[in-house]
Design an enzyme around this catalytic site. Structure first.
Site, PDB file in Angstrom:
ATOM      1  N   SER A 189     124.240 -35.353  58.125  1.00  0.00           N
ATOM      2  CA  SER A 189     125.192 -34.248  57.970  1.00  0.00           C
ATOM      3  C   SER A 189     124.459 -32.899  57.959  1.00  0.00           C
ATOM      4  O   SER A 189     123.778 -32.564  58.929  1.00  0.00           O
ATOM      5  CB  SER A 189     126.030 -34.470  56.712  1.00  0.00           C
ATOM      6  OG  SER A 189     127.135 -33.622  56.678  1.00  0.00           O
ATOM      7  N   ASP A 284     135.338 -38.682  61.851  1.00  0.00           N
ATOM      8  CA  ASP A 284     134.488 -37.603  61.342  1.00  0.00           C
ATOM      9  C   ASP A 284     134.725 -36.358  62.183  1.00  0.00           C
ATOM     10  O   ASP A 284     134.601 -36.420  63.412  1.00  0.00           O
ATOM     11  CB  ASP A 284     133.027 -38.032  61.438  1.00  0.00           C
ATOM     12  CG  ASP A 284     132.048 -37.039  60.836  1.00  0.00           C
ATOM     13  OD1 ASP A 284     132.468 -35.930  60.454  1.00  0.00           O
ATOM     14  OD2 ASP A 284     130.854 -37.365  60.753  1.00  0.00           O
ATOM     15  N   HIS A 314     132.499 -40.322  58.093  1.00  0.00           N
ATOM     16  CA  HIS A 314     131.352 -39.559  57.603  1.00  0.00           C
ATOM     17  C   HIS A 314     130.849 -40.222  56.318  1.00  0.00           C
ATOM     18  O   HIS A 314     131.634 -40.696  55.508  1.00  0.00           O
ATOM     19  CB  HIS A 314     131.793 -38.123  57.325  1.00  0.00           C
ATOM     20  CG  HIS A 314     130.674 -37.151  57.192  1.00  0.00           C
ATOM     21  ND1 HIS A 314     130.031 -36.600  58.272  1.00  0.00           N
ATOM     22  CD2 HIS A 314     130.065 -36.620  56.093  1.00  0.00           C
ATOM     23  CE1 HIS A 314     129.095 -35.774  57.858  1.00  0.00           C
ATOM     24  NE2 HIS A 314     129.086 -35.778  56.525  1.00  0.00           N
TER      25      HIS A 314
END
Length: 358
Positions: A189, A284, A314
């Site tokens: 991320s 995501d 995610h």
């Protein structure tokens, strides 16, 4: 298109939890984790202050709760040794956690891992599972580094700390039992964004280049109008409003969002960067930009192994204890790392695939 971020969020946006009509649905194992996260009382990040967000239940907590419900062990994956340290950084000390493989014979390759959390939340404990999995799957030492977080420390503080940690890894790899010629970067991320940014900063500063970059659902653009943002606007645990909230905390202005260290897609030259493994999740909002960055790297002549994992969200990468797809993603990640480690070790090869940045 860029959107002006505002502190005020509409009540309608906060109340909405329905998926878009064409939004993909989670697999049953993934849904079980999401159900536990909801049961733990996790609230939408955008409805909280940063301080509140840092103390609320995390997806890692949901995995632990699910394991308990299934009557399984909640003990972390075993590795050879783990040690917490603090290293010097541009804004003070930086916490790092070092994981060593069990058995084998060094010097080991080394992975500098950077955790996620939108530059605002999470820490080395929340993202403990991924480094452990990578140590065992890749047979490498993993140095997981923390960083100053926003809004107390806006851009580029986290990026500066991550680069400082990378430089520390290069300088100390040998003393850790590692090989300074086989150092890779990895992140999830926001951490994936910073792992990629390290390759750009290393080239600009003429530092040794990592031999590989592992980018797991990286933040790659300051934009909210991609197909995956539209599909997954209300996805859990990360949706559009949460991403806007993260950017609002970390960026001082929209101009910061145009910086290629944030918007990797704005980088003008990706030639000569190290081989990459790019992993995205179907459910995501960051999926489209991760895929596009993989395509840009490949177009620039960089070797890329890209895969999108269907039916997962995610944060799935560190959920190997309950999610088969996470184990498959870790294997893909480890295979890419091992290929680059082997190439860097081969006779006649330079210390870093893709050059030294000189």
């Amino acid at each position: 298109m860029k959107y002006l971020l505002t502190a005020a969020l509409s009540c309608a946006a906060l109340a909405s939890s329905a998926f878009a009509a064409d939004a993909p649905k989670p697999k049953k194992e993934m849904q079980a984790v999401l159900d536990e996260l909801e049961a733990l009382g996790a609230k939408p990040l955008e409805s909280l202050t940063p301080q509140q967000a840092r103390t609320q239940p995390t997806p890692a907590d949901a995995v632990m709760a699910l394991l308990k419900k299934q009557g399984k062990s909640t003990e972390p994956e075993k590795v050879g040794k783990v040690e917490d340290r603090k290293i010097d950084g541009p804004g003070g000390s930086i916490p790092v956690r070092i994981y060593w493989p069990a058995g084998g014979k060094g010097p080991y390759p080394v992975v500098h891992y950077i955790h996620g959390g939108g530059w605002v939340i999470a820490d080395l404990d929340v993202y403990d599972a991924s480094p452990r999995a990578l140590v065992n799957a890749a047979g490498a030492i993993v140095v997981s580094s923390h960083y100053r977080q926003a809004p107390e420390h806006p851009f580029p503080a986290a990026h500066e700390d991550s680069l400082a940690a990378y430089q520390w890894v290069l300088a100390n790899a040998e003393s850790l039992g590692g090989d300074p010629k086989r150092v890779a970067v990895a992140g999830e991320s926001a951490g994936g964004n910073m792992a990629a940014a390290i390759t750009l900063m290393a080239r600009q500063k003429k530092l040794p280049m990592p031999v590989h970059q592992l980018l797991v659902y990286p933040v790659a653009d300051y934009a909210f109008d991609t197909p995956s943002y539209e599909q997954n606007e209300n996805a859990k645990p990360l949706g559009k409003d949460a991403m806007e909230w993260f950017f609002e905390q970390y960026l001082s202005s929209e101009k910061d969002g145009d910086n290629p260290l944030i918007s990797l897609l704005h980088a003008k030259d990706l030639r000569g960067l190290p081989p990459a493994t790019v992993i995205t999740a179907e459910i995501d909002p960051l999926r489209s930009e991760g895929e596009q960055y993989a395509q840009m790297l490949r177009k620039a002549g960089v070797k890329v192994d890209y895969a999108n994992y269907p039916g997962v969200t995610h944060e799935f990468f560190g959920m190997g204890a309950v999610l088969p797809d996470a184990k498959r993603a870790v294997k893909q990640a480890a295979d890419g790392l091992k290929r680059s480690f082997a190439a860097a070790r081969a006779p006649g090869k330079s210390a870093a695939a893709g050059g030294t940045g000189k």
